[in-house]
Design an enzyme around this catalytic site. Structure first.
Site, PDB file in Angstrom:
ATOM      1  N   ALA A   1     -45.004  42.109  26.823  1.00  0.00           N
ATOM      2  CA  ALA A   1     -43.779  42.076  27.643  1.00  0.00           C
ATOM      3  C   ALA A   1     -44.120  41.664  29.079  1.00  0.00           C
ATOM      4  CB  ALA A   1     -43.064  43.420  27.574  1.00  0.00           C
ATOM      5  N   SER A   2     -43.456  42.260  30.047  1.00  0.00           N
ATOM      6  CA  SER A   2     -43.590  41.792  31.432  1.00  0.00           C
ATOM      7  C   SER A   2     -44.951  42.064  32.049  1.00  0.00           C
ATOM      8  CB  SER A   2     -42.502  42.427  32.300  1.00  0.00           C
ATOM      9  OG  SER A   2     -41.227  41.949  31.917  1.00  0.00           O
ATOM     10  N   THR A   3     -45.806  42.879  31.394  1.00  0.00           N
ATOM     11  CA  THR A   3     -47.158  43.043  31.918  1.00  0.00           C
ATOM     12  C   THR A   3     -47.931  41.727  31.849  1.00  0.00           C
ATOM     13  OG1 THR A   3     -48.080  43.710  29.776  1.00  0.00           O
ATOM     14  CG2 THR A   3     -47.199  45.459  31.174  1.00  0.00           C
TER      15      THR A   3
END
Length: 582
Positions: A319-321
């Site tokens: 995801a956004s990591t």
């Protein structure tokens, strides 16, 4: 008359020849057996009166970085006897009575069944009862009614004081299987030996195991001990000290109570693993002492999958990591600069498809640092397309995405870096720009393990070096310098600090230590979204990185970020108070 006399003399001569031949054969036979093959038959004779008892070694202990015991041995006792003695049912009755007298419930039928089950030679001892304590053993031997045909044998048993807290790390030992006996690597193994089945116990079996000893005893015609002839003691296995911090591991366990997922903490400079926690877990003590087939099947079929180590074998969309890697790739490939901006109106149109930002009203115009701080999807959609999937996978490979980290326990999965070639080979389709859009925010075909996430963020924290995670303190590997521009790393670091100072990850910074990191909320086809946060501290001089994944946690900012922040604060504070182990 003379003819008769002649026949008798002839027969006597024949008998003399026969007797001489027989005597000659006896002499030759005696020479053959007593002179030529004397040593062989001396050994056979000795074998009829000697028994060699194999003495299993005590395994080396396993400790955490501060000397806290994770796997140790305790002395227990087995009661042994000879099968021939139990042909008389009276012994089974007396044995049962004495055991029940001292609080050990054992029926005569159970004793008889145990003897029959283990019987394969009349002079080979069999186990009547196992795992008696020293107190129980002393009480039995002090009882004048204890049968003289029975005798105790001390044995070592493996216990794990931290149980489920570190079961995925230490693993467990169990009796060697028939299949393992046939293929077992180095070592003198026999049936009944304990071997490492998983975790550290498996990886370092040759170090922990030690060397078996031998006792030679003289026995009588029924195989009973008369006296000791020779004794070679077993050699204890080597102790292992791990990099794991049991206190931090316990904190991770407390914070993950009632949740599913994993917490991983590494030293950003060396790759030393301080926390490797998976939830839920299992108690490895019963497995080391023996469980029934039913209990084993129940554990394997548990829908919560407690024996799956989610820290190294759980694969999730990052995801956004993953946006920090996209930012670094874009900077390094010259596709953006610190001043590059994109407008976020809440939606991005690609052909006939509309890709939306998590913030439906949009973020307005942002540069890279602001896009990281606010986790703007629209910014990274456009940057990802500009960089291209080939460059994104190139940088993913460089930072260990979709690669085994090399941690020194078995069971690690590689995840999936995906990309153009992968999709054509596996999905049998071409790669589209829409795939790149999803890839740019860590979704789609991209899958990573928690330990991969921790290692990837260690690169941002340590100045561009790829570490190899390790648990045995003697197994450190020199980090690989990735030759990444320090100015680009600083830009990404500044953005990750802003994430915690005033962005989506602010809850990670509420534990008295400065943190840099990134939140993530990963789509889950099987239910609620997964929550992620990866951060490192202290932000200005990083020492530790912590990756947290909470399955179905829904929001990385509110669920995963505070867990990571609290573990980081504990590690930083612990380091300032620690005293080197002697």
């Amino acid at each position: 008359m003379s003819n008769v006399r002649g026949d008798i003399d002839k027969r006597l001569r024949i008998w003399r020849v026969v007797m001489l031949c027989v005597m000659g054969g006896l002499v030759i036979a005696l020479y053959f057996f007593q002179i030529i093959h004397a040593d062989t038959y001396v050994k056979l004779a000795a074998g009829n009166r000697l028994r060699f008892i194999r003495l299993a070694p005590s395994r080396g202990n396993i400790f955490d970085r501060n000397g806290a015991p994770l796997a140790i041995n305790i002395r227990t006792f087995d009661i042994m006897g000879y099968p021939l003695d139990f042909e008389n049912e009276d012994l089974a009755m007396r044995t049962s009575a004495i055991f029940r007298k001292h609080g050990i419930p054992l029926l005569p039928e159970e004793i008889t069944a145990a003897v029959k089950r283990q019987y394969w030679a009349p002079y080979r001892v069999v186990r009547i009862v196992s795992n008696l304590t020293l107190t129980q053993m002393a009480e039995l031997l002090a009882d004048p009614e204890f049968p003289s045909q029975l005798f105790p044998v001390p044995v070592w048993r493996r216990i794990y004081p931290s149980g489920a807290l570190t079961a995925n790390v230490t693993g467990y030992v169990s009796e060697i299987s028939e299949e393992e006996l046939h293929v077992k690597r180095e070592g003198d193994y026999v049936g009944g030996d304990l071997v490492g089945k998983s975790g550290i116990e498996y990886t370092y079996e040759n170090i922990l195991r030690g060397s078996p000893g031998v006792e030679a005893i003289e026995v009588d015609a029924r195989g009973r001990r008369i006296q000791e002839i020779d004794f070679r003691p077993p050699q204890k296995g080597e102790n292992l000290y791990l990099t794991l911090d049991l206190g931090a591991q316990r904190l991770a366990s407390d914070l993950m109570k009632g949740l599913r997922g994993a917490v991983v903490a590494l030293d950003v400079h060396t790759g030393a693993v301080l926390v490797l926690y998976t939830a839920p877990s299992y108690d490895n003590n019963p497995l080391a002492w023996g469980v029934s087939a039913r209990e084993w099947k129940s554990l394997l079929n548990d829908p919560e999958r407690p024996m799956m180590d989610r820290s190294i074998a759980g694969v999730y969309p990052p995801a956004s990591t993953f946006k920090s890697l996209v930012a670094l790739a874009a900077l390094s490939e010259g596709e953006i600069t610190a001043k590059t901006t994109y407008f976020c109106g809440g939606a991005f149109q690609l052909g006939r498809r509309t890709f939306r930002c998590w913030k439906r009203t949009g973020h307005g115009t942002l540069n890279m640092k602001e896009a990281l701080k606010n986790s703007c999807d629209i910014f990274f959609y456009q940057v990802g397309i500009k960089v291209g999937i080939d460059n994104l996978t190139k940088w993913g490979q460089k930072l260990g995405v979709g690669e085994l980290t090399g941690i020194d326990i078995p069971g690690e999965l590689s995840g999936n870096r995906a990309g153009r070639e992968w999709k054509e080979a596996v999905v049998k389709e071409s790669w589209y720009k829409g795939d790149t859009v999803n890839y740019s925010i860590g979704q789609g075909y991209l899958l990573m393990t928690p330990i991969q996430l921790a290692r990837m963020y260690a690169v941002f924290a340590n100045g561009g070096k790829l570490v190899t995670p390790y648990l045995n303190e003697k197994s450190a590997v020199v980090p690989k310098d990735l030759q990444i521009s320090s100015s680009y790393l600083k830009l990404v670091n500044d953005g990750l600090q802003d994430v915690v100072k005033r962005g989506t990850g602010w809850r990670a910074g509420t534990f008295s230590v400065s943190v840099a990191g990134k939140t993530g909320t990963a789509q889950n086809a099987h239910g609620a979204d997964h929550a992620l946060f990866v951060g490192y501290a202290p932000a200005d001089k990083p020492q530790y990185v912590v990756a947290v994944v909470v399955e179905a946690g829904e929001h990385g900012s509110s669920v995963a970020a505070p867990i990571s922040g609290e573990v980081l604060a504990y590690l930083v504070e612990r380091q300032s108070q620690s005293i080197p182990r002697q």
